[in-house]
Design a protein around this motif. Structure first.
Motif, PDB file in Angstrom:
ATOM      1  N   HIS A  31      -1.641  -1.869   1.379  1.00 45.47           N
ATOM      2  CA  HIS A  31      -1.253  -3.275   2.583  1.00 45.47           C
ATOM      3  C   HIS A  31      -0.283  -3.422   3.420  1.00 45.47           C
ATOM      4  O   HIS A  31      -0.192  -3.913   4.162  1.00 45.47           O
ATOM      5  CB  HIS A  31      -1.803  -4.304   1.378  1.00 45.47           C
ATOM      6  CG  HIS A  31      -2.120  -5.645   1.532  1.00 45.47           C
ATOM      7  ND1 HIS A  31      -2.868  -6.486   0.701  1.00 45.47           N
ATOM      8  CD2 HIS A  31      -1.604  -6.337   2.735  1.00 45.47           C
ATOM      9  CE1 HIS A  31      -2.803  -7.517   1.091  1.00 45.47           C
ATOM     10  NE2 HIS A  31      -2.327  -7.399   2.253  1.00 45.47           N
ATOM     11  N   LEU A  35       0.500  -4.218   6.750  1.00 44.03           N
ATOM     12  CA  LEU A  35       1.052  -5.993   6.916  1.00 44.03           C
ATOM     13  C   LEU A  35       2.895  -5.155   7.777  1.00 44.03           C
ATOM     14  O   LEU A  35       2.860  -6.266   9.201  1.00 44.03           O
ATOM     15  CB  LEU A  35       1.610  -6.346   6.067  1.00 44.03           C
ATOM     16  CG  LEU A  35       0.547  -7.562   4.945  1.00 44.03           C
ATOM     17  CD1 LEU A  35       0.572  -7.938   4.355  1.00 44.03           C
ATOM     18  CD2 LEU A  35      -0.104  -8.081   5.991  1.00 44.03           C
ATOM     19  N   GLN A  43      -5.915  -7.654  10.301  1.00 44.19           N
ATOM     20  CA  GLN A  43      -6.198  -8.601   9.917  1.00 44.19           C
ATOM     21  C   GLN A  43      -7.253  -7.690   9.466  1.00 44.19           C
ATOM     22  O   GLN A  43      -7.895  -8.713   7.852  1.00 44.19           O
ATOM     23  CB  GLN A  43      -6.481  -9.965  10.572  1.00 44.19           C
ATOM     24  CG  GLN A  43      -4.980 -10.126  11.247  1.00 44.19           C
ATOM     25  CD  GLN A  43      -5.378 -12.139  12.131  1.00 44.19           C
ATOM     26  OE1 GLN A  43      -6.496 -11.565  13.063  1.00 44.19           O
ATOM     27  NE2 GLN A  43      -4.402 -12.870  12.175  1.00 44.19           N
ATOM     28  N   ASP A  46      -5.909  -6.487   6.133  1.00 42.39           N
ATOM     29  CA  ASP A  46      -5.161  -7.447   5.279  1.00 42.39           C
ATOM     30  C   ASP A  46      -6.197  -8.249   4.249  1.00 42.39           C
ATOM     31  O   ASP A  46      -6.062  -7.616   3.222  1.00 42.39           O
ATOM     32  CB  ASP A  46      -4.584  -8.661   6.513  1.00 42.39           C
ATOM     33  CG  ASP A  46      -3.733  -9.498   5.088  1.00 42.39           C
ATOM     34  OD1 ASP A  46      -3.457  -9.040   4.095  1.00 42.39           O
ATOM     35  OD2 ASP A  46      -3.746 -10.908   5.548  1.00 42.39           O
ATOM     36  N   LYS A  50      -6.702  -7.131   0.055  1.00 43.36           N
ATOM     37  CA  LYS A  50      -7.423  -8.438  -0.643  1.00 43.36           C
ATOM     38  C   LYS A  50      -8.248  -8.096  -1.340  1.00 43.36           C
ATOM     39  O   LYS A  50      -8.103  -7.799  -3.165  1.00 43.36           O
ATOM     40  CB  LYS A  50      -5.980 -10.066   0.592  1.00 43.36           C
ATOM     41  CG  LYS A  50      -5.461  -9.748   0.862  1.00 43.36           C
ATOM     42  CD  LYS A  50      -5.500 -11.320   1.663  1.00 43.36           C
ATOM     43  CE  LYS A  50      -4.254 -11.457   2.327  1.00 43.36           C
ATOM     44  NZ  LYS A  50      -4.945 -13.122   3.150  1.00 43.36           N
ATOM     45  N   SER A 115      -0.659 -12.459   1.921  1.00 40.41           N
ATOM     46  CA  SER A 115      -0.352 -11.613   3.271  1.00 40.41           C
ATOM     47  C   SER A 115       1.591 -11.269   3.536  1.00 40.41           C
ATOM     48  O   SER A 115       2.172 -11.779   4.276  1.00 40.41           O
ATOM     49  CB  SER A 115      -1.043 -11.746   4.635  1.00 40.41           C
ATOM     50  OG  SER A 115      -1.690 -12.324   4.231  1.00 40.41           O
TER      51      SER A 115
END
Length: 176
Positions: A31, A35, A43, A46, A50, A115
Motif C-alpha cells: 500500500h 501511494l 487510486q 489505494d 484499504k 491514504s
C-alpha cells in the motif's frame, strides 16, 4: 477449564495473531509503495489495499490478540497463580513488546486508511522482521524455560537479527 484446552486455544490464537501481523505489514508495504510511486490507477490500488486490510485487521488481528491475552493470562494464573518463574516474567515482557508492536501497527493501519504514508516500503519491511524476532525469542524461551541463561539467548538472538538484516540487505539489492 482443563489446562490443556486453555493451552491449545492460546497457541491457536497466538499463531493467528502472528500470521495476521506478518500479513498486515506486507499489505502496508504494498500500500505504501503504491501511494509513494503513484502508478497509473493508484487510486484503485489505494482502495483495494484499504478494503483488504480492514477485515484482516478487525476480524483476525484484534480478536486474535485479545484472545491470546485472555487465554494466556487465564493459563498463567491456572498454572502459576501469582508465583511466576523468571522465564515467564521475561516472556511477559516480550508479549508486552509484541502488544506495543501491535499498537504501532494499528497507528500505521489508521494512517494508511487515510491514504497517508508514514514510513517507506523498506522501513516497513524491516518493521515486519521485529515480529519475527519476538516470535523466535518467545518460542525459545518457552521451550527452554530458562531465563537464567539469558546472555546465551541474547547472543543467539543478536546473531539471528544480524542474519535477518543481512537477508533484508540482499533482498534490497536484488530488487534494484
Amino acid at each position: 477449564m482443563d489446562y490443556q484446552i486453555l493451552k491449545a486455544l492460546h497457541i491457536i490464537l497466538v499463531v493467528t495473531w502472528f500470521a495476521g501481523l506478518f500479513f498486515i505489514v506486507r499489505v502496508f508495504v504494498y500500500h505504501t509503495e503504491a501511494l509513494q510511486q503513484k502508478p497509473e490507477g493508484w487510486q484503485a490500488l489505494d482502495n483495494h489495499f484499504k478494503r483488504s486490510a480492514k477485515p484482516l485487521w478487525y476480524a483476525i488481528n484484534w480478536p486474535s490478540a485479545l484472545g491470546a491475552w485472555w487465554f494466556g493470562v487465564w493459563m498463567l494464573l491456572e498454572k502459576f497463580g501469582w508465583n511466576w518463574p523468571s522465564w515467564m516474567v521475561v516472556k511477559l515482557v516480550l508479549v508486552v513488546l509484541l502488544t506495543i508492536y501491535h499498537a504501532i501497527c494499528h497507528y500505521l493501519f489508521i494512517q494508511l486508511q487515510n491514504s497517508q504514508t508514514v514510513w517507506t516500503g523498506l522501513q516497513l519491511r524491516l518493521w515486519n522482521e521485529v515480529a519475527t524476532i519476538i516470535l523466535v525469542a518467545v518460542v525459545f524461551l518457552v521451550e527452554l524455560q530458562q531465563a537464567q541463561v539469558w546472555w546465551k539467548s541474547l547472543v543467539g538472538l543478536l546473531l539471528f537479527i544480524a542474519i535477518i538484516m543481512g537477508a533484508v540487505a540482499v533482498v534490497k539489492r536484488f530488487r534494484k
